[in-house]
Structures are given as C-alpha cells and as structure tokens.
Design a protein around this motif. Structure first.
Motif, PDB file in Angstrom:
ATOM      1  N   ILE A 178       3.605  -5.983   4.265  1.00  0.00           N
ATOM      2  CA  ILE A 178       4.929  -5.838   5.020  1.00  0.00           C
ATOM      3  C   ILE A 178       5.576  -4.997   4.632  1.00  0.00           C
ATOM      4  N   GLY A 179       5.946  -3.752   5.366  1.00  0.00           N
ATOM      5  CA  GLY A 179       6.726  -2.686   4.702  1.00  0.00           C
ATOM      6  C   GLY A 179       6.948  -1.425   5.775  1.00  0.00           C
ATOM      7  N   SER A 230       0.547   3.826   9.409  1.00  0.00           N
ATOM      8  CA  SER A 230      -0.156   2.559   9.571  1.00  0.00           C
ATOM      9  C   SER A 230      -0.484   2.167   8.114  1.00  0.00           C
ATOM     10  N   GLN A 231      -0.752   0.855   7.754  1.00  0.00           N
ATOM     11  CA  GLN A 231      -1.276   0.264   6.512  1.00  0.00           C
ATOM     12  C   GLN A 231      -2.709   0.174   6.848  1.00  0.00           C
ATOM     13  N   THR A 264       0.781  -1.231   0.125  1.00  0.00           N
ATOM     14  CA  THR A 264       0.155   0.229  -0.073  1.00  0.00           C
ATOM     15  C   THR A 264       0.925   1.344   0.257  1.00  0.00           C
ATOM     16  N   PRO A 265       0.237   2.617  -0.488  1.00  0.00           N
ATOM     17  CA  PRO A 265       1.148   3.570  -0.507  1.00  0.00           C
ATOM     18  C   PRO A 265       1.987   4.147   1.025  1.00  0.00           C
ATOM     19  N   PHE A 314       3.584  -4.993   9.907  1.00  0.00           N
ATOM     20  CA  PHE A 314       2.903  -6.157   9.229  1.00  0.00           C
ATOM     21  C   PHE A 314       1.408  -5.808   9.401  1.00  0.00           C
ATOM     22  N   GLU A 315       0.665  -5.769   8.764  1.00  0.00           N
ATOM     23  CA  GLU A 315      -0.871  -5.557   8.895  1.00  0.00           C
ATOM     24  C   GLU A 315      -1.564  -6.607   7.918  1.00  0.00           C
TER      25      GLU A 315
END
Length: 485
Positions: free
Chosen positions: A242-243, A223-224, A192-193, A262-263
């Motif tokens: 994951i990022g 947060s993602q 995600t961005p 990680f989300e």
C-alpha cells in the motif's frame, strides 16, 4: 475596513508585549494530562477532579470579573470558566491579560471539572498558559468556501470545516481495514521501489525524473505490480503493498496524478479464488469504514450485500452496442463514440476503441457485478482462458459507474509474456504513450520460474467513490496550480 494585514499587525503587537513580560509565546512543553472528550464522556467520574487540558481558543468572552474561553482539541470542545484573581503566575494569563490572547491561539488550562450555573460542563481555572500565539485569524465557518483557497490552505480548511478532518480519519480507517483484512488472510506487506528504470504494470503515462548519483533518468512507478511479482519469483507466496503511485495524466473527480494504491499477489491461486477473496475484502473494508454496505453514489443505488454476478465483457458490448469484440467493426465503433461525444483518433488501436466503448457502459452501471473475460488485447499481463484463448482470466468489480479494482490470473509463461511486451512496445513506438514498456528483467525473472498466482489492485478511488466526494476533496493536500503572484 479591517484587513488581514491589520489583524496580523495587531497580533504582532500583542506578541511583542507578551515577550516584553518575559513570557515565551512558543514553549516546548505542555502539561496536558486529559483529553476534552474524556471529561465530556466521563463527567461523573471526572467531576471535582483537577485536570490540565490544552487546545485552540475558539471563542473568548470577558465580563469584568468573569470570563469564558471555548477551547477545542482534536477530541472535542469545552468551556473554561475564569474568575478574576490576583493569584496568577508570572507566565500565565488571567482575566486582566486576556486582551493579549486571540481566537486561534493554543493554550492550556489547569482547573477543577464541574458544571456552570447553566449546566454546561466546564473547567474552572483562574488562568491559562499560552502555548502558541497565532498571528493570523481563522476565517469563520462561512468564510472559506472557495475550493481553490480551501485546497491551497488545507490546514485552515480543516479547522473551519471539521468534516474534512473527519473524512481523512475515515480514509485512514479505509486503509487500516485493508491491511487488517490482508494480514488476517496470511499476506505480508512489503513496500516496493517508487523509482524504476523501466516502469510497467498498467497503461499510463509515467513521470520522469533524473538521478544525479547515477546520471540516469528514472520513472516514478505507475504500479506496484512487477516488483511484487518478482517477490513471488523470490519465494514469497502472499504479498501486498500500500503506497503512492504516479500517473502523468489529467486531474478530475476520478483521477489524481499522485494517489495511494494497493496491490496484492497470492501464489497457487487463480482469478476465481481472487473474486471470492476480494469481494469479501471490499465488503469488510466498507463495513469497517462506514458501517454500512448500502450507498447512494451520484444517484446510483448500490447494495454490496449480495453475491455479485459475473458478466462477460463480450456479452456486454454485444448487448449494448452490437459490437463483436473479436472482430471489431471500426467504422461502427467510431460512429458510436462520436454519437456519445467521445473523441477518438481514427488510427487508434482496436483495444483503445473497445475500452472507450466499455467506459460508456460502465458509467451508468450501479452494480455490483464482476466484469470477466476481457479480450487479450486489453490485458497483456493476464493468462488466457483455456477454453477461449481470445479472452483472459481478468476480473473487475463494477460499482457505481467505476471499476473498483483489477485482478487476474497472472501470466507466468516467459515466452508468452515477452511476446505481449513486444506488442505493447510496438504500440508505444507508434505513439501510444500509455502502452507498457518492454521489461526484460521481468521476463528473465519469469524464466527462473514464478508460480501460478492471482493478482489484485485497487486505488483510493474506491474510498472517494463510496465517500461521495471527488479525489481532491478526499486527500489531505491536493495538487493545485501554484500562484504566480
């Protein structure tokens, strides 16, 4: 006294001499065909075979007609045994030319595998080929102990302290195990961005940057969460990311402004499903990373190999401090914090008071246990419990004094979400920089419809904790203040 500058000048002199002989000290091509560990682990098979190995020179010893080079690659160390001979190619270094080589240089050696007279596995080569001339000497194993210097020159630290490199291997294994587990359970990884017009999904102070192309300020994500839930609204059912995420906060053993997180989100599941899944995941990742479920973390004995109990947030604060989380005695709460050397603004919200009290309990908890039913004021994105609308379907695994994750039954009522966002925005307008922003696009997505879902997130703090090191010790290149000189 010989200084670093002296060593560098001498190596520069050697470099010039090497070049004067028509030898490229930085060739592009290496002909390595064998890892050192392959020779060490399969000696009987490799004995007598010709191999080509490459690596960094750890030590050089020359005794007239014979010489020994200790060579290290990523996989191990081996001895290169050399004898004096005139049969040397123009681009290679025999015993006569060894004076032009130094520890730290990268070379390759082609020769026969065997054992020396002392029984040491060796490669018998008459010459070596230079791959990289090092201009600075590596310090000895006891020569790099200052933390700031270790963090500043991490590439040196990894050579002098191999355990740092091995820790990063385990960190990679930690995230690979997370991916493997999620993929095995039907989740899809979608990145995600990082840049967001409105950031949210956590209570944190964001970094701000400017995009010249659009002449607009953007936030680095904290947060993602919200983008991943938009994917649920778009038809996905099981997603994760994951990022890196970024939080403009202090640096300590548990917090880094930039870290990997990680989300994940699963449609048609709730927080009960989540606790079952992520308890299994944490155990799986621990076994794949460290090969054990038993840890000693800062004196706390932790055994993950059990069914983790579930403890209510309100019960813990009532038992420990006699505080009613639904009717907070602010004077009493502030007095407890002061007694425990925690500074709190008398005007701070009830939610922040409760969070500070909970942290006092958490830091002495070995666990593992699930902390459940957190008050609504602390969980603006979670569903409430039908039988008690003052608490949410939120869950934290508490292990070794920290919350090793965060999950809940996701809020998907757009009107309820809007009201909670507005409450958070009011807190932000009153000076709470960590309160969440009003995100009308996310509310609009919920109005189109998002299925019931369970969400979960954890950061690499889990790795730091069970590895038994600080955050800066556990990442490859920790943030450190720039030198002014």
């Amino acid at each position: 006294m010989t200084t670093l500058s002296d060593y560098r000048d001498e190596r520069l002199r050697k470099l010039a001499e090497i070049r004067s002989q028509g030898i490229d000290p930085y060739p592009a091509k290496s002909y390595r065909n064998t890892k050192i560990s392959t020779i060490l682990n399969h000696f009987e098979e490799k004995d007598g075979q010709e191999v080509c190995v490459a690596g960094r020179i750890v030590a050089i010893r020359s005794f007239g007609k014979i010489a020994f080079i200790k060579l290290r690659d990523y996989y191990g160390e081996i001895q290169i045994f050399m004898q004096k001979t005139d049969d040397i190619k123009d681009s290679e270094f025999g015993i006569k030319q060894l004076k032009l080589l130094d520890t730290g240089d990268f070379v390759e050696a082609t020769g026969l595998v065997g054992k020396s007279s002392t029984g040491e596995i060796s490669i018998f080569a008459n010459s070596v080929r230079l791959l990289t001339k090092a201009l600075r000497p590596l310090p000895g194993y006891d020569g790099l102990t200052n933390k700031e210097e270790r963090y500043r020159r991490r590439y040196v630290d990894m050579n002098v302290n191999p355990e740092v490199r091995e820790r990063l291997v385990r960190r990679s294994r930690f995230w690979q195990a997370t991916r493997d587990f999620m993929n095995q359970h039907g989740f899809i990884e979608i990145n995600t961005p990082v840049l967001e017009l409105t950031t949210g999904g956590a209570d944190a102070n964001p970094f701000v940057t400017h995009m010249d192309a659009l002449d607009a300020d953007y936030y680095l994500r904290i947060s993602q969460e919200l983008p991943l839930k938009r994917l649920l609204g778009g038809g996905f059912e099981k997603v994760y990311d994951i990022g890196p995420r970024f939080r403009n906060e202090g640096v300590d053993d548990e917090h880094l402004p930039e870290h990997i997180a990680f989300e994940s989100y699963a449609a048609y599941e709730d927080y009960e499903d989540g606790m079952n899944l992520y308890e299994e995941m944490i155990k799986y990742v621990a076994m794949q990373t460290w090969g054990t479920l038993k840890f000693n973390v800062s004196g706390l004995e932790v055994d993950l190999d059990c069914k983790w109990p579930r403890i209510k947030y309100s019960d813990l604060l009532k038992e420990k401090f006699d505080i009613d989380v639904f009717n907070v005695d602010r004077e009493k709460a502030l007095a407890i914090l002061k007694k425990n050397n925690v500074t709190a603004d008398p005007k701070v919200s009830d939610a922040r008071l409760l969070d500070n009290l909970w942290k006092l309990i958490r830091k002495t908890s070995a666990g593992p246990y699930w902390l459940v039913e957190e008050p609504l004021s602390l969980s603006p994105l979670a569903k409430t419990l039908p039988e008690n609308p003052l608490v949410t379907q939120r869950f934290h695994p508490v292990i070794a004094g920290t919350e090793m994750g965060n999950g809940y039954s996701e809020l998907n009522d757009p009107l309820d979400q809007l009201e909670r966002f507005q409450e958070q925005q009011a807190m932000r307008d009153d000076g709470d920089d960590e309160a969440q922003m009003l995100d009308m696009d996310f509310v609009e997505m919920l109005e189109y419809g998002m299925p019931p879902a369970c969400g979960w997130g954890n950061s690499e703090r889990n790795f730091w904790l069970l590895e038994g090191v600080s955050g800066r010790e556990a990442v490859p290149f920790p943030i450190i203040k720039a030198k002014n000189d």
